[in-house]
Design a protein around this motif. Sequence first.
Motif, PDB file in Angstrom:
ATOM      1  N   UNK A 130      -3.744   2.932  10.159  1.00 21.41           N
ATOM      2  CA  UNK A 130      -2.973   4.014  10.777  1.00 21.41           C
ATOM      3  C   UNK A 130      -1.479   3.704  10.747  1.00 21.41           C
ATOM      4  N   UNK A 131      -1.125   2.436  10.871  1.00 23.42           N
ATOM      5  CA  UNK A 131       0.297   2.071  10.895  1.00 23.42           C
ATOM      6  C   UNK A 131       1.012   2.460   9.600  1.00 23.42           C
ATOM      7  N   UNK A 132       0.285   2.557   8.494  1.00 21.91           N
ATOM      8  CA  UNK A 132       0.882   2.962   7.223  1.00 21.91           C
ATOM      9  C   UNK A 132       1.421   4.388   7.274  1.00 21.91           C
ATOM     10  N   UNK A 136       0.810  -1.215   0.000  1.00 23.18           N
ATOM     11  CA  UNK A 136       0.000   0.000   0.000  1.00 23.18           C
ATOM     12  C   UNK A 136       0.844   1.267   0.000  1.00 23.18           C
ATOM     13  N   UNK A 137       2.119   1.141   0.302  1.00 22.36           N
ATOM     14  CA  UNK A 137       2.990   2.308   0.261  1.00 22.36           C
ATOM     15  C   UNK A 137       3.141   2.853  -1.163  1.00 22.36           C
ATOM     16  N   UNK A 138       2.830   2.048  -2.168  1.00 19.40           N
ATOM     17  CA  UNK A 138       2.834   2.571  -3.536  1.00 19.40           C
ATOM     18  C   UNK A 138       1.852   3.734  -3.648  1.00 19.40           C
ATOM     19  N   UNK A 139       0.756   3.680  -2.891  1.00 22.15           N
ATOM     20  CA  UNK A 139      -0.264   4.725  -2.951  1.00 22.15           C
ATOM     21  C   UNK A 139       0.078   5.935  -2.080  1.00 22.15           C
ATOM     22  N   UNK A 140       0.622   5.701  -0.897  1.00 25.86           N
ATOM     23  CA  UNK A 140       0.843   6.837   0.005  1.00 25.86           C
ATOM     24  C   UNK A 140       2.292   7.291   0.069  1.00 25.86           C
ATOM     25  N   UNK A 141       3.196   6.498  -0.445  1.00 20.31           N
ATOM     26  CA  UNK A 141       4.598   6.900  -0.472  1.00 20.31           C
ATOM     27  C   UNK A 141       4.834   8.147  -1.305  1.00 20.31           C
ATOM     28  N   UNK A 142       3.906   8.428  -2.207  1.00 24.36           N
ATOM     29  CA  UNK A 142       4.001   9.622  -3.048  1.00 24.36           C
ATOM     30  C   UNK A 142       3.956  10.906  -2.227  1.00 24.36           C
ATOM     31  N   UNK A 143       3.480  10.800  -0.991  1.00 23.97           N
ATOM     32  CA  UNK A 143       3.309  11.980  -0.146  1.00 23.97           C
ATOM     33  C   UNK A 143       4.465  12.195   0.824  1.00 23.97           C
ATOM     34  N   UNK A 144       5.431  11.302   0.813  1.00 16.16           N
ATOM     35  CA  UNK A 144       6.611  11.449   1.659  1.00 16.16           C
ATOM     36  C   UNK A 144       7.449  12.599   1.097  1.00 16.16           C
ATOM     37  N   UNK A 145       7.759  13.561   1.948  1.00 14.54           N
ATOM     38  CA  UNK A 145       8.483  14.750   1.492  1.00 14.54           C
ATOM     39  C   UNK A 145       9.879  14.861   2.112  1.00 14.54           C
ATOM     40  N   UNK A 162      -1.229  16.715  10.161  1.00 14.76           N
ATOM     41  CA  UNK A 162      -2.409  15.862  10.075  1.00 14.76           C
ATOM     42  C   UNK A 162      -2.083  14.467   9.540  1.00 14.76           C
ATOM     43  N   UNK A 163      -1.080  14.369   8.699  1.00 13.61           N
ATOM     44  CA  UNK A 163      -0.729  13.091   8.096  1.00 13.61           C
ATOM     45  C   UNK A 163      -0.284  12.068   9.134  1.00 13.61           C
ATOM     46  N   UNK A 164       0.283  12.543  10.228  1.00  9.33           N
ATOM     47  CA  UNK A 164       0.800  11.634  11.249  1.00  9.33           C
ATOM     48  C   UNK A 164      -0.318  11.003  12.076  1.00  9.33           C
ATOM     49  N   UNK A 165      -1.466  11.629  12.077  1.00 10.96           N
ATOM     50  CA  UNK A 165      -2.589  11.114  12.861  1.00 10.96           C
ATOM     51  C   UNK A 165      -3.894  11.444  12.135  1.00 10.96           C
ATOM     52  N   UNK A 166      -4.080  10.828  10.983  1.00  9.58           N
ATOM     53  CA  UNK A 166      -5.295  11.073  10.201  1.00  9.58           C
ATOM     54  C   UNK A 166      -6.536  10.713  11.003  1.00  9.58           C
ATOM     55  N   UNK A 167      -7.594  11.475  10.805  1.00  7.11           N
ATOM     56  CA  UNK A 167      -8.854  11.184  11.476  1.00  7.11           C
ATOM     57  C   UNK A 167      -9.410   9.824  11.056  1.00  7.11           C
ATOM     58  N   UNK A 168      -9.230   9.488   9.772  1.00  6.51           N
ATOM     59  CA  UNK A 168      -9.768   8.238   9.256  1.00  6.51           C
ATOM     60  C   UNK A 168      -8.821   7.662   8.194  1.00  6.51           C
ATOM     61  N   UNK A 169      -7.743   7.006   8.626  1.00  8.05           N
ATOM     62  CA  UNK A 169      -6.788   6.484   7.642  1.00  8.05           C
ATOM     63  C   UNK A 169      -7.400   5.453   6.700  1.00  8.05           C
ATOM     64  N   UNK A 170      -8.329   4.646   7.195  1.00  4.60           N
ATOM     65  CA  UNK A 170      -8.984   3.684   6.312  1.00  4.60           C
ATOM     66  C   UNK A 170      -9.821   4.424   5.266  1.00  4.60           C
TER      67      UNK A 170
END
Length: 138
Positions: free
Chosen positions: A84-86, A15-24, A101-109
């Motif tokens: 959330x662990x992602x 799943x990091x393929x989807x959210x890794x794009x946001x790592x800055x 906000x990214x570190x503690x999203x309200x609804x990561x799922x």
Amino acid sequence: MLKNPFLDVEFVPDLMWFIGQFDVYDREETKGAELAVYNPDDECDREKLIVKYGLDLKCLSYRHKFVLVRFLGEKLDDPNFDFQSLFEIGEDCAGSWPRGEWYNLQNPKGFLQDVYVNAKKVWKKDLEKAALEDPSTW
């Protein structure tokens, strides 16, 4: 066997393929500033983030996209999967998110559900093309 787009090894969906794009990490002043205008908890901002950045995976073939979307669907159906662990970045890891906000999203799922919905729209032709093939021949 479907190969990793960068290495001569089997492609393993993650799943990091989807959210890794946001790592800055190490790009806070450039990509971080660009992404910081968006709030990942806001539905409109989240859709823009996902479509513009999260699904911009030009290195992936239609087959990779198919495998990733199917894998994401399986994780969304798993009531025990910890989404959330992602988004957790350990102190010893080289990574950072654009905003707090990214570190503690309200609804990561919910974020990944939106990825799933948008991936099925944005990648529709690729997913349909892959669905016509037998994955065992990849």
